[in-house]
Scaffold this active site. Structure first.
Site, short mmCIF file in Angstrom:
data_model
loop_
_atom_site.label_atom_id
_atom_site.label_comp_id
_atom_site.label_asym_id
_atom_site.label_seq_id
_atom_site.Cartn_x
_atom_site.Cartn_y
_atom_site.Cartn_z
N SER A 5 0.82 -1.22 0.00
CA SER A 5 0.00 0.00 0.00
C SER A 5 0.85 1.27 0.00
O SER A 5 0.31 2.37 0.08
CB SER A 5 -0.91 0.01 1.23
N TYR B 60 -3.03 6.20 -0.09
CA TYR B 60 -1.87 6.40 -0.96
C TYR B 60 -2.16 7.45 -2.04
O TYR B 60 -1.36 8.34 -2.28
CB TYR B 60 -1.54 5.06 -1.62
N ARG C 240 -4.65 1.69 0.04
CA ARG C 240 -4.46 2.02 -1.37
C ARG C 240 -5.52 1.30 -2.18
O ARG C 240 -6.04 0.27 -1.74
CB ARG C 240 -3.06 1.54 -1.77
N TRP D 38 7.17 4.14 1.52
CA TRP D 38 7.08 5.60 1.40
C TRP D 38 6.69 6.23 2.74
O TRP D 38 7.32 7.18 3.21
CB TRP D 38 6.04 5.93 0.32
N HIS E 28 1.98 -4.93 9.64
CA HIS E 28 0.87 -5.29 8.75
C HIS E 28 -0.22 -6.02 9.53
O HIS E 28 -1.20 -6.49 8.96
CB HIS E 28 1.36 -6.21 7.63
P1 A3P Z 1 3.99 -0.35 -7.23
O1 A3P Z 1 4.29 -1.81 -7.18
O2 A3P Z 1 2.61 -0.06 -7.71
O3 A3P Z 1 5.02 0.44 -7.95
P2 A3P Z 1 4.96 -1.27 0.13
O4 A3P Z 1 6.00 -0.27 0.44
O5 A3P Z 1 3.78 -1.23 1.05
O6 A3P Z 1 5.53 -2.61 -0.08
O7 A3P Z 1 4.32 -0.79 -1.26
C1 A3P Z 1 5.10 -0.79 -2.41
C2 A3P Z 1 4.48 0.14 -3.44
O8 A3P Z 1 4.79 1.49 -3.09
C3 A3P Z 1 5.07 -0.10 -4.80
O9 A3P Z 1 4.02 0.18 -5.72
C4 A3P Z 1 6.20 0.92 -4.82
O10 A3P Z 1 6.67 1.25 -6.10
C5 A3P Z 1 5.53 2.10 -4.14
N1 A3P Z 1 6.50 3.05 -3.58
C6 A3P Z 1 7.67 2.79 -2.97
N2 A3P Z 1 8.29 3.92 -2.60
C7 A3P Z 1 7.49 4.94 -2.97
C8 A3P Z 1 7.59 6.36 -2.87
N3 A3P Z 1 8.64 6.94 -2.31
N4 A3P Z 1 6.57 7.09 -3.35
C9 A3P Z 1 5.49 6.51 -3.92
N5 A3P Z 1 5.34 5.18 -4.06
C10 A3P Z 1 6.33 4.39 -3.59
#
Ligand code: A3P
Length: 311
Positions: free
Chosen positions: A68, A219, A153, A72, A131
């Site tokens: 989600s 998100y 998200r 970040w 989680h």
């Molecule tokens: P996508 O696979 O759609 O690119 P988590 O951190 O909960 O594992 O989620 C990973 C998702 O957050 C991935 O999505 C990743 O690319 C995205 N993500 C990671 N760092 C981010 C950032 N700094 N800003 C926005 N999205 C980010």
């Protein structure tokens, strides 16, 4: 020590062998515990946390379903909470992956390293990530009245992100789960820390009941108006622009520390770059067929109906 960990693990595995099982996404099976689905490794960590973890009132928990945007939010909150300690030219986020700076609660059990982790620059940090669904949180988190930030998200983007991520985790001896099968499992509620809707609704409801304790974030909103949300999280103006820039997908995904190397907890090893795929809203349109979209929309509409929560 290790001996104790192995004995505890054996006990947890015995409990697991009595639980309902389903075809797993990333490992041979997933187990249903207190209404949610886990891999054996995650479930061991949840059981350990429920038994041993002691939260204090000053702790802050970042909660989410996997994929989600947790990485970040961890970066943002680490930067916000430590804003007076570091300057932006030597910031720990430039040399550590966000997952190395903010502890994953349900992984304590799997770490070969002592707690607090001596490799992180802030051993006394009071920021944690989890989680674990609200109803299964260790009692001390609920009792201590500490603050919780929940990030969710769009489920179709979560599904796609999880499906792509799963490729990195799948046991090589396992027949790969097709995307059709994965949609089917997701719609049955069988996904990492799923059912997705129960996870989201659990935190949604407490955020309405206790708005001063549980802040519910999306998100997509964070992405669309980072300035507004980061200001709200930081409670102060000034450095928010630098924090947003530091934690942006562009910036973090291009740092050497996030492009190379792995994160490891016991036999779980993952390349750091896998946490940065695309970071976009609506990428599901590039991956899902009309049937898959219908299936996901149908179950979400049915489950979220009347909750006031929409995606
Ligand atoms: P996508 O696979 O759609 O690119 P988590 O951190 O909960 O594992 O989620 C990973 C998702 O957050 C991935 O999505 C990743 O690319 C995205 N993500 C990671 N760092 C981010 C950032 N700094 N800003 C926005 N999205 C980010």
């Amino acid at each position: 020590g290790e001996g104790h960990r192995h004995r505890t693990s054996k006990r947890y595995r015995e409990i697991m062998s009595t639980l309902p099982k389903e075809l797993g996404w990333t490992s041979d099976h997933m187990y249903q515990y207190q209404g949610f689905w886990y891999t054996s490794m995650n479930l061991e960590g949840v059981m350990w946390a429920q038994q041993h973890f002691k939260a204090t009132r000053l702790d802050v928990f970042l909660a989410s379903t996997p994929k989600s945007g947790t990485t970040w939010l961890k970066a943002l909150m680490f930067a916000i909470m430590n804003r007076t300690r570091f300057d932006f030219s030597t910031h720990p986020l430039l040399t550590f992956n966000p997952h190395e700076l903010v502890t994953l609660l349900e992984f304590y059990f799997h770490w070969n390293i002592p707690y607090p982790n001596p490799n992180t620059p802030l051993p006394e940090t009071q920021l944690f990530q989890t989680h674990i669904p609200f109803t299964s949180l260790p009692e001390s988190i609920v009792d201590s009245q500490c603050r919780i930030l929940y990030l969710c998200r769009n489920p179709k983007d979560v599904f796609v992100s999880m499906y792509c991520f799963k490729e990195n985790l799948t046991d090589i001896n396992l027949a790969p789960l097709s995307i059709e099968e994965a949609v089917e499992q997701f719609c049955k509620g069988v996904s990492l820390f799923g059912p997705f809707w129960d996870h989201v609704l659990g935190y949604w409801k407490v955020s309405l009941e206790w708005p001063e304790r549980v802040l519910f974030l999306k998100y997509e909103d964070l992405k669309q108006d980072s300035l507004f949300h980061v200001k709200r999280l930081a409670g102060k103006k000034g450095i928010v622009h630098e924090i947003i820039k530091l934690c942006s997908f562009e910036n973090l995904s291009n740092l050497k520390v996030n492009k190379t190397g792995v994160l490891q907890a016991c036999d779980f090893i993952i390349e750091k770059k896998k946490f940065f795929r695309k970071g976009e809203v609506g990428d599901w349109k590039n991956h899902l067929t009309t049937e898959m979209v219908d299936c996901l929309n149908r179950i979400m509409n049915q489950k979220l109906d009347g909750s006031g929560l929409t995606f």
